[in-house]
Design an enzyme around this catalytic site. Structure first.
Site, PDB file in Angstrom:
ATOM      1  N   HIS A   1      34.164  38.660  46.777  1.00  0.00           N
ATOM      2  CA  HIS A   1      34.992  38.729  47.985  1.00  0.00           C
ATOM      3  C   HIS A   1      34.432  39.632  49.087  1.00  0.00           C
ATOM      4  O   HIS A   1      35.022  40.635  49.471  1.00  0.00           O
ATOM      5  CB  HIS A   1      36.484  39.009  47.701  1.00  0.00           C
ATOM      6  CG  HIS A   1      36.807  39.856  46.501  1.00  0.00           C
ATOM      7  ND1 HIS A   1      37.324  39.336  45.346  1.00  0.00           N
ATOM      8  CD2 HIS A   1      36.704  41.170  46.303  1.00  0.00           C
ATOM      9  CE1 HIS A   1      37.523  40.297  44.484  1.00  0.00           C
ATOM     10  NE2 HIS A   1      37.152  41.418  45.035  1.00  0.00           N
TER      11      HIS A   1
ATOM     12  N   HIS B   1      42.732  46.888  33.205  1.00  0.00           N
ATOM     13  CA  HIS B   1      42.849  46.498  34.620  1.00  0.00           C
ATOM     14  C   HIS B   1      43.138  44.995  34.662  1.00  0.00           C
ATOM     15  O   HIS B   1      42.476  44.224  33.978  1.00  0.00           O
ATOM     16  CB  HIS B   1      41.515  46.845  35.290  1.00  0.00           C
ATOM     17  CG  HIS B   1      41.354  46.491  36.717  1.00  0.00           C
ATOM     18  ND1 HIS B   1      42.398  46.445  37.617  1.00  0.00           N
ATOM     19  CD2 HIS B   1      40.232  46.196  37.435  1.00  0.00           C
ATOM     20  CE1 HIS B   1      41.910  46.133  38.817  1.00  0.00           C
ATOM     21  NE2 HIS B   1      40.606  45.960  38.737  1.00  0.00           N
TER      22      HIS B   1
ATOM     23  N   GLU C   1      42.862  42.802  37.181  1.00  0.00           N
ATOM     24  CA  GLU C   1      42.137  41.891  38.082  1.00  0.00           C
ATOM     25  C   GLU C   1      41.505  40.780  37.224  1.00  0.00           C
ATOM     26  O   GLU C   1      41.035  41.030  36.111  1.00  0.00           O
ATOM     27  CB  GLU C   1      41.079  42.667  38.890  1.00  0.00           C
ATOM     28  CG  GLU C   1      40.555  41.834  40.051  1.00  0.00           C
ATOM     29  CD  GLU C   1      39.826  42.635  41.143  1.00  0.00           C
ATOM     30  OE1 GLU C   1      39.575  43.843  40.969  1.00  0.00           O
ATOM     31  OE2 GLU C   1      39.507  42.008  42.180  1.00  0.00           O
TER      32      GLU C   1
ATOM     33  N   ASP D   1      38.814  39.283  36.802  1.00  0.00           N
ATOM     34  CA  ASP D   1      37.492  39.366  36.159  1.00  0.00           C
ATOM     35  C   ASP D   1      37.560  40.098  34.822  1.00  0.00           C
ATOM     36  O   ASP D   1      36.590  40.063  34.045  1.00  0.00           O
ATOM     37  CB  ASP D   1      36.434  39.980  37.090  1.00  0.00           C
ATOM     38  CG  ASP D   1      36.861  41.287  37.733  1.00  0.00           C
ATOM     39  OD1 ASP D   1      38.065  41.549  37.827  1.00  0.00           O
ATOM     40  OD2 ASP D   1      35.972  42.059  38.149  1.00  0.00           O
TER      41      ASP D   1
ATOM     42  N   HIS E   1      40.705  50.851  41.712  1.00  0.00           N
ATOM     43  CA  HIS E   1      41.131  50.510  43.036  1.00  0.00           C
ATOM     44  C   HIS E   1      42.377  49.607  43.102  1.00  0.00           C
ATOM     45  O   HIS E   1      42.755  49.165  44.205  1.00  0.00           O
ATOM     46  CB  HIS E   1      39.975  49.794  43.740  1.00  0.00           C
ATOM     47  CG  HIS E   1      39.646  48.471  43.028  1.00  0.00           C
ATOM     48  ND1 HIS E   1      39.563  47.297  43.722  1.00  0.00           N
ATOM     49  CD2 HIS E   1      39.455  48.146  41.733  1.00  0.00           C
ATOM     50  CE1 HIS E   1      39.268  46.297  42.878  1.00  0.00           C
ATOM     51  NE2 HIS E   1      39.200  46.805  41.673  1.00  0.00           N
TER      52      HIS E   1
ATOM     53  N   ASP F   1      36.128  49.194  35.717  1.00  0.00           N
ATOM     54  CA  ASP F   1      35.335  49.140  36.958  1.00  0.00           C
ATOM     55  C   ASP F   1      34.595  50.450  37.259  1.00  0.00           C
ATOM     56  O   ASP F   1      33.507  50.446  37.855  1.00  0.00           O
ATOM     57  CB  ASP F   1      36.250  48.867  38.159  1.00  0.00           C
ATOM     58  CG  ASP F   1      36.649  47.398  38.282  1.00  0.00           C
ATOM     59  OD1 ASP F   1      35.999  46.540  37.677  1.00  0.00           O
ATOM     60  OD2 ASP F   1      37.627  47.127  39.007  1.00  0.00           O
TER      61      ASP F   1
ATOM     62  N   TYR G   1      28.491  49.727  44.380  1.00  0.00           N
ATOM     63  CA  TYR G   1      29.790  49.324  43.829  1.00  0.00           C
ATOM     64  C   TYR G   1      30.898  50.248  44.362  1.00  0.00           C
ATOM     65  O   TYR G   1      31.937  49.792  44.847  1.00  0.00           O
ATOM     66  CB  TYR G   1      29.743  49.368  42.290  1.00  0.00           C
ATOM     67  CG  TYR G   1      30.961  48.725  41.680  1.00  0.00           C
ATOM     68  CD1 TYR G   1      30.937  47.386  41.320  1.00  0.00           C
ATOM     69  CD2 TYR G   1      32.137  49.431  41.498  1.00  0.00           C
ATOM     70  CE1 TYR G   1      32.070  46.773  40.798  1.00  0.00           C
ATOM     71  CE2 TYR G   1      33.267  48.838  40.985  1.00  0.00           C
ATOM     72  CZ  TYR G   1      33.225  47.507  40.632  1.00  0.00           C
ATOM     73  OH  TYR G   1      34.355  46.908  40.134  1.00  0.00           O
TER      74      TYR G   1
ATOM     75  N   HIS H   1      31.305  46.393  34.143  1.00  0.00           N
ATOM     76  CA  HIS H   1      30.316  45.661  34.948  1.00  0.00           C
ATOM     77  C   HIS H   1      28.961  46.344  34.788  1.00  0.00           C
ATOM     78  O   HIS H   1      28.872  47.577  34.903  1.00  0.00           O
ATOM     79  CB  HIS H   1      30.659  45.680  36.436  1.00  0.00           C
ATOM     80  CG  HIS H   1      31.892  44.925  36.824  1.00  0.00           C
ATOM     81  ND1 HIS H   1      32.004  43.561  36.689  1.00  0.00           N
ATOM     82  CD2 HIS H   1      33.061  45.353  37.377  1.00  0.00           C
ATOM     83  CE1 HIS H   1      33.196  43.183  37.139  1.00  0.00           C
ATOM     84  NE2 HIS H   1      33.860  44.248  37.540  1.00  0.00           N
TER      85      HIS H   1
HETATM   86 FE1  FEO Z   1      38.725  45.433  39.896  1.00  0.00          FE
HETATM   87 FE2  FEO Z   1      36.060  44.332  38.090  1.00  0.00          FE
HETATM   88  O1  FEO Z   1      37.767  44.283  38.805  1.00  0.00           O
END
Ligand code: FEO
Length: 394
Positions: A24, A78, A80, A82, A145, A164, A192, A223
């Site tokens: 994004h 988290h 999100e 992903d 975040h 993250d 990042y 990640h």
């Molecule tokens: Fe905030 Fe890797 O997702």
């Protein structure tokens, strides 16, 4: 597809997204990974999961170690997608599994995305969960975040599953910092942070304090690569970023129609160089916003220029300023500049936007009618030079 053992009884069961090029708006030329971890204990535990289209790959890696239906504990650090996109498929196989997520925000976020009937338990900072011989401790990191961020500390093995935080968008066959190029890993960790965490720096600072007393032997990220041999280096980088530490550095960003605004950009860049201030200059059309933000995060000065185009700024620069506004770096002094023919609005628009970000104006904007002559450039150079001399004295 097989799991990778990261220590006795603990496996990486994540996936590698070699083709990811944009997250994004954040350019990811090196791809990414979505790291999930499997702990074999009395209660088989899955820490985080992966983007939905990669679910089968994760399940195959889990299956290389154990039948996924045996999973009893799912930690969701988290929500999100992903890191949560595989939840429903995992629950379909592991019918007795319970999800543990931050209360109340993780619970809300997961239910909003995957249904109110999820078997989910909310946890708070300091809560712990025994999974047999091992204990998981939870530390909430709200707004680093998303509202639900948390990390999980595996007490006996001294592993911090950080999701993250401390991660990088980086696809690699290697899992650890001592198997990979350290400079690249640190550079991508910085990128990042600049593109994901930067607006939440106060929260990130608070979080870093909250885990300061933990004895950490490994940081297993969600990640990119994980940290086990260079923990002081990544901690030192986060210390600088979470305290908004700045360098004597300038970033010059511009767009141009017929070269006049570019001439001013060169003049500004040269002036910084003459003052021994490190500077990088970007034509916005040739550079990704996310790379510029990474440089800007540690810079004290920002110069932004656009010619006046249809009473406005050029659209590519407008896009950059929108991205910049969202990430809200702090502690920046700015210069607005540009060339115009008959309107001249672009320079005021840039000036207003940068002022609205609470940046401090370093020098009066440079508004140039058509092509700058040597005397125009010299006049502005002297003003900028004086302003920078004052800065050095401060
Ligand atoms: Fe905030 Fe890797 O997702």
């Amino acid at each position: 597809m097989i799991a990778t053992k990261i220590c006795e009884g603990i496996y990486w069961v994540g996936v590698i997204d070699w083709g990811l090029r944009n997250f994004h708006g954040y350019s990811t030329p090196l791809g990414s990974t979505y790291n999930a971890y499997l702990i074999l204990d009395e209660k088989i535990t899955l820490i985080d999961n992966v983007k939905e289209p990669f679910t089968e790959e994760m399940l195959a890696r889990i299956s290389s170690v154990i039948d996924p239906s045996k999973i009893e504990v799912i930690i969701s650090n988290h929500g999100e997608p992903d890191h949560s996109g595989s939840l429903l498929k995992v629950l379909k196989l592991a019918k007795q599994a319970k999800i543990y997520s931050a209360a109340p925000n993780g619970v809300k976020i997961l239910k909003a995305q995957y249904g109110d009937d999820l078997p989910i338990v909310g946890v708070k900072s300091g809560d712990s969960l025994s999974i047999g011989k091992r204990t998981l401790e939870f530390y909430l990191a709200p707004m680093v975040h998303w509202p639900d961020n948390m990390v999980t500390y595996l007490k006996e093995d001294k592993i911090l599953f950080s999701n993250d935080i401390f991660g990088q968008h980086l696809a690699s066959s290697e899992r650890f910092d001592d198997e990979f190029d350290l400079d690249i890993a640190l550079r991508e960790a910085k990128k990042y942070y600049a593109n994901i965490v930067l607006p939440y720096t106060k929260q990130a600072y608070k979080f870093a304090e909250s885990i300061g007393k933990l004895d950490i032997k490994m940081i297993a990220t969600s990640h990119g690569i994980s940290w086990r041999s260079h923990i002081p280096e990544i901690m030192s980088l986060y210390q600088k970023m979470t305290t908004s530490t700045k360098k004597e550095k300038a970033v010059v960003v511009y767009d141009t129609m017929w070269g006049s605004t570019e001439d001013i950009a060169h003049l500004i860049t040269e002036t910084f160089m003459e003052k021994n201030i490190s500077v990088v200059m970007y034509n916005i059309n040739d550079t990704d916003d996310s790379d510029i933000i990474t440089e800007l995060m540690e810079a004290k000065y920002l110069a932004v220029g656009s010619p006046t185009f249809n009473n406005n700024i050029l659209p590519r620069l407008a896009s950059f300023l929108t991205y910049l506004k969202g990430l809200a770096p702090v502690g920046i002094k700015y210069i607005a500049f540009g060339s115009y023919g008959w309107g001249g609005q672009s320079i005021n628009i840039i000036d207003d936007i940068l002022a609205s970000l609470k940046f401090e104006r370093l020098v009066e904007p440079f508004k140039q009618n058509y092509k700058p002559k040597d005397e125009d450039l010299n006049l502005f150079k002297n003003k900028l030079s004086e302003a920078l001399d004052k800065e050095v004295k401060l």
